[in-house]
Scaffold this active site. Structure first.
Site, short mmCIF file in Angstrom:
data_model
loop_
_atom_site.label_atom_id
_atom_site.label_comp_id
_atom_site.label_asym_id
_atom_site.label_seq_id
_atom_site.Cartn_x
_atom_site.Cartn_y
_atom_site.Cartn_z
N TYR A 143 5.39 35.23 18.11
CA TYR A 143 4.94 34.11 17.28
C TYR A 143 4.00 33.18 18.05
O TYR A 143 4.33 32.70 19.14
CB TYR A 143 6.17 33.33 16.84
CG TYR A 143 5.97 32.33 15.73
CD1 TYR A 143 5.91 32.73 14.41
CD2 TYR A 143 5.89 30.97 16.01
CE1 TYR A 143 5.77 31.81 13.39
CE2 TYR A 143 5.75 30.05 15.00
CZ TYR A 143 5.69 30.47 13.68
OH TYR A 143 5.55 29.55 12.67
N SER A 156 10.29 39.65 19.61
CA SER A 156 10.38 38.47 18.78
C SER A 156 9.68 38.70 17.45
O SER A 156 10.05 39.61 16.70
CB SER A 156 9.83 37.25 19.52
OG SER A 156 10.18 36.04 18.86
N GLN A 157 8.64 37.93 17.11
CA GLN A 157 7.91 38.22 15.88
C GLN A 157 7.41 39.66 15.88
O GLN A 157 7.46 40.35 14.85
CB GLN A 157 6.72 37.27 15.74
CG GLN A 157 5.84 37.58 14.53
CD GLN A 157 4.60 36.70 14.50
OE1 GLN A 157 4.53 35.78 13.69
NE2 GLN A 157 3.63 36.96 15.36
N ASP A 178 20.60 33.63 22.86
CA ASP A 178 19.28 33.46 22.23
C ASP A 178 19.41 32.50 21.04
O ASP A 178 19.96 32.86 20.00
CB ASP A 178 18.76 34.82 21.78
CG ASP A 178 17.32 34.77 21.28
OD1 ASP A 178 16.79 33.66 21.05
OD2 ASP A 178 16.73 35.85 21.11
N HIS A 207 15.99 33.65 24.78
CA HIS A 207 15.02 34.45 24.04
C HIS A 207 14.13 35.32 24.93
O HIS A 207 13.42 36.19 24.42
CB HIS A 207 14.17 33.53 23.16
CG HIS A 207 13.41 34.25 22.09
ND1 HIS A 207 14.00 35.14 21.22
CD2 HIS A 207 12.08 34.23 21.76
CE1 HIS A 207 13.09 35.63 20.40
NE2 HIS A 207 11.92 35.10 20.70
#
Length: 322
Positions: A92, A187-188, A273, A303
């Protein structure tokens, strides 16, 4: 932050309460059909980087709405035969960066395609080059609430469509092997790779790390860290729109894409996370439909997840597939 989510034994059994729309498949079939009405028009322009071991191509292809989307294709220098293909999606706020960056996968002797994320690229890294020309109704700053008024307008409809077209564009190059294609991302990028694993029927493997965009009903109430927090802050102002928002998000929930997973998968999760809580990751992993799946758990990480340790694991794991 110490552990805040479910114990590990409960995570391994956890199932999301996200409700799948009845027309989920029809929505995505129509979306991709409309995208393919535009010529892919994939163009690969060689870039002078000063690198001697890797050749880099500046890529442009037509994504959602025929909009131009950028990427990098990296090949080991001197490649003459089609190579296994790793398609990677970004976290992101990041962009594709500079052509000499991100050389790990091409260093393994594979072709590596990195998709730029439309409208992003100003949050970290060395920037992005892809605009998002679509406007949106009032939204909270960020990307999570752009177009939340309807699934047809939501930002990630465009991004997930771009991702499918990115695979098609990368496969169109004569030095990539379409039959040996994997999708990865963190992640994203992990969430995008899950969606791609459902929407592209013939990937040979996917590897999402600490994936975002999964189990929205739980994520938007469990963590107060962005980006999920953007949704809650939008609803804090737009009172009474929770059901409308949940309906829109249900078309983009990684849990529902995972139920259509058609390839072996290696996930990773971190138990501390707060950005992508472990229960939301396990929700997608537990729903992943293909029988060959595994998840690596990092007990005391946030994360960042496994970082280079997870990279090393993926390097070993992918040898079985590409």
């Amino acid at each position: 932050m110490a552990r805040f989510d479910l114990p590990l034994d409960e995570l391994r059994a956890y199932r999301s309460e996200s409700t799948e729309p009845e027309d989920f498949d029809a929505f995505w079939d129509k979306t991709l059909q409309e995208a393919r009405e535009h010529e892919l028009d994939a163009r690969f322009e060689p870039v002078e980087t000063g690198l001697s071991a890797v050749e880099v191509y500046d890529v442009t292809f037509a994504g959602f709405g025929g909009h131009p989307v950028k990427g990098w294709l990296r090949l080991p220098a001197g490649t003459t035969e089609p190579l296994p293909l790793v398609v990677e999606f970004l976290g992101y706020g990041g962009g594709r960066g500079l052509p000499h960056e991100n050389l790990l996968w091409s260093a393994t002797g594979r072709a590596h395609f990195l998709m730029d994320t439309r409208g992003q690229g100003s949050g970290w890294g060395a920037g992005g080059d892809t605009a998002d020309p679509v406007g949106a109704a009032p939204a909270y700053p960020g990307y999570m609430t752009r177009g939340l008024d309807a699934p047809e307008n939501y930002y990630y409809r465009r991004v997930f469509t771009d991702a499918v077209r990115a695979v098609e564009a990368a496969r169109s190059h004569p030095l990539t092997d379409a039959t040996r294609t994997v999708a990865i991302g963190g992640s994203q990028g992990g969430g995008i790779s899950i969606a791609t694993g459902a929407l592209v029927p013939d990937l040979v493997a996917i590897a999402p790390d600490v994936p975002f965009l999964c189990d929205f009903p739980r994520a938007m109430t469990l963590t107060d860290r962005p980006p999920y927090r953007e949704i809650a802050l939008f609803l804090k102002t737009h009172r009474g729109r929770s059901e409308e928002v949940r309906r829109t998000l249900s078309y983009f929930d990684g849990v529902h894409f995972a139920a259509r997973g058609r390839a072996p998968a290696l996930f990773s999760a971190a138990l501390e996370d707060e950005t992508c809580p472990p229960s939301t990751v396990f929700a997608a992993f537990n729903a992943w439909a293909h029988e060959h799946k595994a998840i690596e758990v990092y007990d005391f990480n946030d994360h960042e997840g496994g970082g280079p340790f997870q990279e090393a694991l993926k390097l070993r794991w992918l040898r079985s597939y590409v």
